[in-house]
Design a protein around this motif. Structure first.
Motif, short mmCIF file in Angstrom:
data_model
loop_
_atom_site.label_atom_id
_atom_site.label_comp_id
_atom_site.label_asym_id
_atom_site.label_seq_id
_atom_site.Cartn_x
_atom_site.Cartn_y
_atom_site.Cartn_z
N PRO A 1 5.14 15.80 4.48
CA PRO A 1 6.47 15.35 4.02
C PRO A 1 7.25 14.63 5.12
CG PRO A 1 6.02 17.52 3.17
CD PRO A 1 4.89 17.20 4.11
N GLU A 2 7.06 15.03 6.36
CA GLU A 2 7.78 14.38 7.46
C GLU A 2 7.28 12.97 7.76
OE1 GLU A 2 6.35 17.40 7.47
OE2 GLU A 2 5.42 17.85 9.42
N ASP A 3 6.20 12.55 7.10
CA ASP A 3 5.74 11.16 7.23
C ASP A 3 6.49 10.23 6.29
OD1 ASP A 3 2.41 12.47 7.51
OD2 ASP A 3 3.67 11.68 9.15
N THR A 4 7.32 10.78 5.43
CA THR A 4 8.08 9.97 4.48
C THR A 4 9.01 9.02 5.23
OG1 THR A 4 8.00 11.65 2.75
CG2 THR A 4 9.79 10.03 2.63
N GLN B 1 7.51 1.50 1.24
CA GLN B 1 7.97 2.89 1.19
C GLN B 1 6.79 3.84 1.04
OE1 GLN B 1 11.29 4.32 1.25
NE2 GLN B 1 10.06 6.21 1.43
N VAL B 2 6.77 4.85 1.88
CA VAL B 2 5.79 5.94 1.77
C VAL B 2 6.57 7.23 1.53
CG1 VAL B 2 4.09 7.33 3.00
CG2 VAL B 2 4.06 4.83 3.22
N THR B 3 6.27 7.90 0.43
CA THR B 3 6.92 9.16 0.10
C THR B 3 5.86 10.23 -0.07
OG1 THR B 3 8.71 7.99 -1.03
CG2 THR B 3 8.48 10.34 -1.48
N VAL B 4 5.99 11.29 0.71
CA VAL B 4 5.05 12.41 0.63
C VAL B 4 5.80 13.60 0.07
CG1 VAL B 4 3.39 13.82 1.87
CG2 VAL B 4 3.88 11.48 2.66
N GLY C 1 0.77 -1.23 0.00
CA GLY C 1 0.00 0.00 0.00
C GLY C 1 0.80 1.28 0.00
N GLY C 2 2.10 1.17 0.09
CA GLY C 2 2.91 2.38 0.06
C GLY C 2 2.94 3.00 -1.32
N GLY C 3 3.54 4.18 -1.40
CA GLY C 3 3.64 4.85 -2.68
C GLY C 3 4.00 6.30 -2.52
N LEU C 4 3.87 7.02 -3.64
CA LEU C 4 4.15 8.45 -3.67
C LEU C 4 2.82 9.21 -3.62
CD1 LEU C 4 6.00 10.92 -4.15
CD2 LEU C 4 5.74 10.47 -6.62
#
Length: 134
Positions: free
Chosen positions: A88-91, A129-132, A8-11
């Motif tokens: 962004p800090e959740d990345t 990976q989670v990228t915000v 479920g992660g992603g950009l």
């Protein structure tokens, strides 16, 4: 063999949402507390959320309270982390982990960090990976 698989992660753009899933196999997940922790590059692991096995109590890191929700579907042996209003800090790479209870989940993160205890790692997933970012 205990196995946890995160998906479920992603950009996603700031303010967006993602739902992470943690699918358990090799054990009955409703007998265990399931926690999510994250690790960003150059930073320590931090526990994000946990759901107890006994009464379904939930716990959250202060910085995610009101934005993240942890739930479990025992029929599917799966735990979810709904993440809204992402920043962004959740990345980070997000991992799920099985533990006897939520207090042990937090203690095990500390033991691994301070003493290199490899035991808890056997009940961790590989992460997603989670990228915000905009």
């Amino acid at each position: 063999q205990v196995q946890l698989v995160e998906t479920g992660g992603g950009l996603v753009q700031p303010g967006g949402s993602l739902r992470l899933s943690c699918a358990a196999s090799g054990f009955t997940s409703d007998w265990y507390a399931i926690g999510w922790f994250r690790q960003a590059p150059g930073k320590e692991r931090e526990g994000v959320s946990c759901i107890a096995s006994t009464d379904g109590s939930t716990y959250y890191l202060d910085s995610v309270k009101g934005r993240f929700t942890i739930t479990r579907d025992n029929a599917k042996n799966t735990v979810y982390l709904q993440m809204n209003s992402l920043k962004p800090e959740d990345t980070a790479v997000y991992h799920c982990a099985a533990s006897s209870n939520c207090r042990s989940f937090e203690e095990e993160l500390i033991r691994v960090a301070l003493y290199g205890d490899e035991g808890p790692r056997k009940h961790w997933g590989q992460g997603t990976q989670v990228t915000v970012s905009s």
